[in-house]
Design a protein around this motif. Structure first.
Motif, PDB file in Angstrom:
ATOM      1  N   UNK A   1       0.834  -1.171   0.000  1.00  0.00           N
ATOM      2  CA  UNK A   1       0.000   0.000   0.000  1.00  0.00           C
ATOM      3  C   UNK A   1       0.885   1.244   0.000  1.00  0.00           C
ATOM      4  N   UNK A   2       0.566   2.216  -0.855  1.00  0.00           N
ATOM      5  CA  UNK A   2       1.356   3.421  -0.979  1.00  0.00           C
ATOM      6  C   UNK A   2       0.738   4.510  -0.123  1.00  0.00           C
ATOM      7  N   UNK A   3       1.566   5.107   0.699  1.00  0.00           N
ATOM      8  CA  UNK A   3       1.079   6.192   1.541  1.00  0.00           C
ATOM      9  C   UNK A   3       1.325   7.513   0.846  1.00  0.00           C
ATOM     10  N   UNK A   4       0.372   8.386   0.873  1.00  0.00           N
ATOM     11  CA  UNK A   4       0.516   9.716   0.286  1.00  0.00           C
ATOM     12  C   UNK A   4       0.665  10.724   1.413  1.00  0.00           C
ATOM     13  N   UNK A   5       1.639  11.589   1.221  1.00  0.00           N
ATOM     14  CA  UNK A   5       1.880  12.634   2.205  1.00  0.00           C
ATOM     15  C   UNK A   5       1.336  13.943   1.668  1.00  0.00           C
ATOM     16  N   UNK A   6       0.755  14.704   2.496  1.00  0.00           N
ATOM     17  CA  UNK A   6       0.203  15.989   2.081  1.00  0.00           C
ATOM     18  C   UNK A   6       1.308  16.998   1.791  1.00  0.00           C
ATOM     19  N   UNK A   7       2.495  16.781   2.272  1.00  0.00           N
ATOM     20  CA  UNK A   7       3.582  17.736   2.089  1.00  0.00           C
ATOM     21  C   UNK A   7       4.451  17.415   0.862  1.00  0.00           C
ATOM     22  N   UNK A   8       3.997  16.490   0.023  1.00  0.00           N
ATOM     23  CA  UNK A   8       4.790  16.156  -1.153  1.00  0.00           C
ATOM     24  C   UNK A   8       4.899  17.377  -2.062  1.00  0.00           C
ATOM     25  N   UNK A   9       6.138  17.650  -2.501  1.00  0.00           N
ATOM     26  CA  UNK A   9       6.367  18.784  -3.392  1.00  0.00           C
ATOM     27  C   UNK A   9       6.438  18.276  -4.818  1.00  0.00           C
ATOM     28  N   UNK A  10       6.047  19.127  -5.748  1.00  0.00           N
ATOM     29  CA  UNK A  10       6.103  18.752  -7.157  1.00  0.00           C
ATOM     30  C   UNK A  10       5.272  19.712  -7.968  1.00  0.00           C
ATOM     31  N   UNK A  11       5.289  19.490  -9.263  1.00  0.00           N
ATOM     32  CA  UNK A  11       4.517  20.347 -10.160  1.00  0.00           C
ATOM     33  C   UNK A  11       3.237  19.650 -10.546  1.00  0.00           C
ATOM     34  N   UNK A  12       2.203  20.432 -10.642  1.00  0.00           N
ATOM     35  CA  UNK A  12       0.945  19.868 -11.134  1.00  0.00           C
ATOM     36  C   UNK A  12       1.006  19.795 -12.652  1.00  0.00           C
ATOM     37  N   UNK A  13       0.123  19.062 -13.259  1.00  0.00           N
ATOM     38  CA  UNK A  13       0.082  18.927 -14.713  1.00  0.00           C
ATOM     39  C   UNK A  13      -0.142  20.295 -15.364  1.00  0.00           C
ATOM     40  N   UNK A  14      -0.984  21.113 -14.788  1.00  0.00           N
ATOM     41  CA  UNK A  14      -1.248  22.451 -15.335  1.00  0.00           C
ATOM     42  C   UNK A  14       0.007  23.309 -15.311  1.00  0.00           C
ATOM     43  N   UNK A  15       0.765  23.251 -14.236  1.00  0.00           N
ATOM     44  CA  UNK A  15       2.010  24.022 -14.154  1.00  0.00           C
ATOM     45  C   UNK A  15       3.004  23.582 -15.218  1.00  0.00           C
ATOM     46  N   UNK A  16       3.112  22.280 -15.447  1.00  0.00           N
ATOM     47  CA  UNK A  16       4.016  21.770 -16.481  1.00  0.00           C
ATOM     48  C   UNK A  16       3.582  22.217 -17.881  1.00  0.00           C
ATOM     49  N   UNK A  17       2.306  22.189 -18.146  1.00  0.00           N
ATOM     50  CA  UNK A  17       1.798  22.612 -19.463  1.00  0.00           C
ATOM     51  C   UNK A  17       2.082  24.097 -19.678  1.00  0.00           C
ATOM     52  N   UNK A  18       1.867  24.913 -18.664  1.00  0.00           N
ATOM     53  CA  UNK A  18       2.142  26.347 -18.774  1.00  0.00           C
ATOM     54  C   UNK A  18       3.635  26.584 -18.990  1.00  0.00           C
ATOM     55  N   UNK A  19       4.486  25.894 -18.240  1.00  0.00           N
ATOM     56  CA  UNK A  19       5.941  26.027 -18.379  1.00  0.00           C
ATOM     57  C   UNK A  19       6.386  25.644 -19.790  1.00  0.00           C
ATOM     58  N   UNK A  20       5.931  24.518 -20.282  1.00  0.00           N
ATOM     59  CA  UNK A  20       6.314  24.061 -21.628  1.00  0.00           C
ATOM     60  C   UNK A  20       5.802  25.032 -22.689  1.00  0.00           C
ATOM     61  N   UNK A  21       4.630  25.582 -22.504  1.00  0.00           N
ATOM     62  CA  UNK A  21       4.089  26.563 -23.453  1.00  0.00           C
ATOM     63  C   UNK A  21       4.938  27.831 -23.492  1.00  0.00           C
TER      64      UNK A  21
END
Length: 136
Positions: A1-21
């Protein structure tokens, strides 16, 4: 079972699309400007080389009474003339044509007694001439 942490850092899909654009838009503007700068730099170098060679042709004629047959004949007038070669890449002619440099050496037109690059003389190279400026 994979535990998800609320403090995980990363980029959302929308942020990546905006950056690539944004990167895509910057590249769409920058790459053509860069390529044009390279073409104009090659053109300027060819113009400077041809002007130097044409001057040496005239000096050769003044001293010997005849025109040189090859670039190698100008060795006494231009230091290391045999190492003088056109740049690689593209150039621009005054008629707006962009050409690819195919010759590896400058040549002399024995009929017109001018130095040539890719079969073109000094007067052929440069930015496209604009016509219709102002009142005539």
């Amino acid at each position: 079972m994979v535990k998800k942490f609320r403090d995980e850092a990363g980029f959302s899909m929308l942020e990546l699309i905006i950056y690539i654009s944004i990167v895509g838009i910057i590249l769409a503007v920058a790459v053509p400007k860069y390529n044009n700068a390279i073409v104009m730099a090659n053109t300027a170098r060819i113009q400077a080389d041809l002007q130097t060679l044409d001057g040496a042709v005239m000096m050769y004629y003044t001293e010997t009474g005849q025109y040189p047959g090859t670039i190698g004949d100008l060795d006494d007038y231009i230091k290391n003339v045999t190492e003088l070669h056109p740049p690689k890449g593209k150039y621009m002619l005054k008629d707006g044509t962009v050409g690819e440099i195919s010759d590896s050496e400058y040549t002399i037109d024995v009929e017109e007694n001018e130095a040539l690059c890719d079969g073109h003389r000094l007067a052929d190279f440069g930015r496209q001439e604009k016509t219709g400026r102002g009142t005539e």
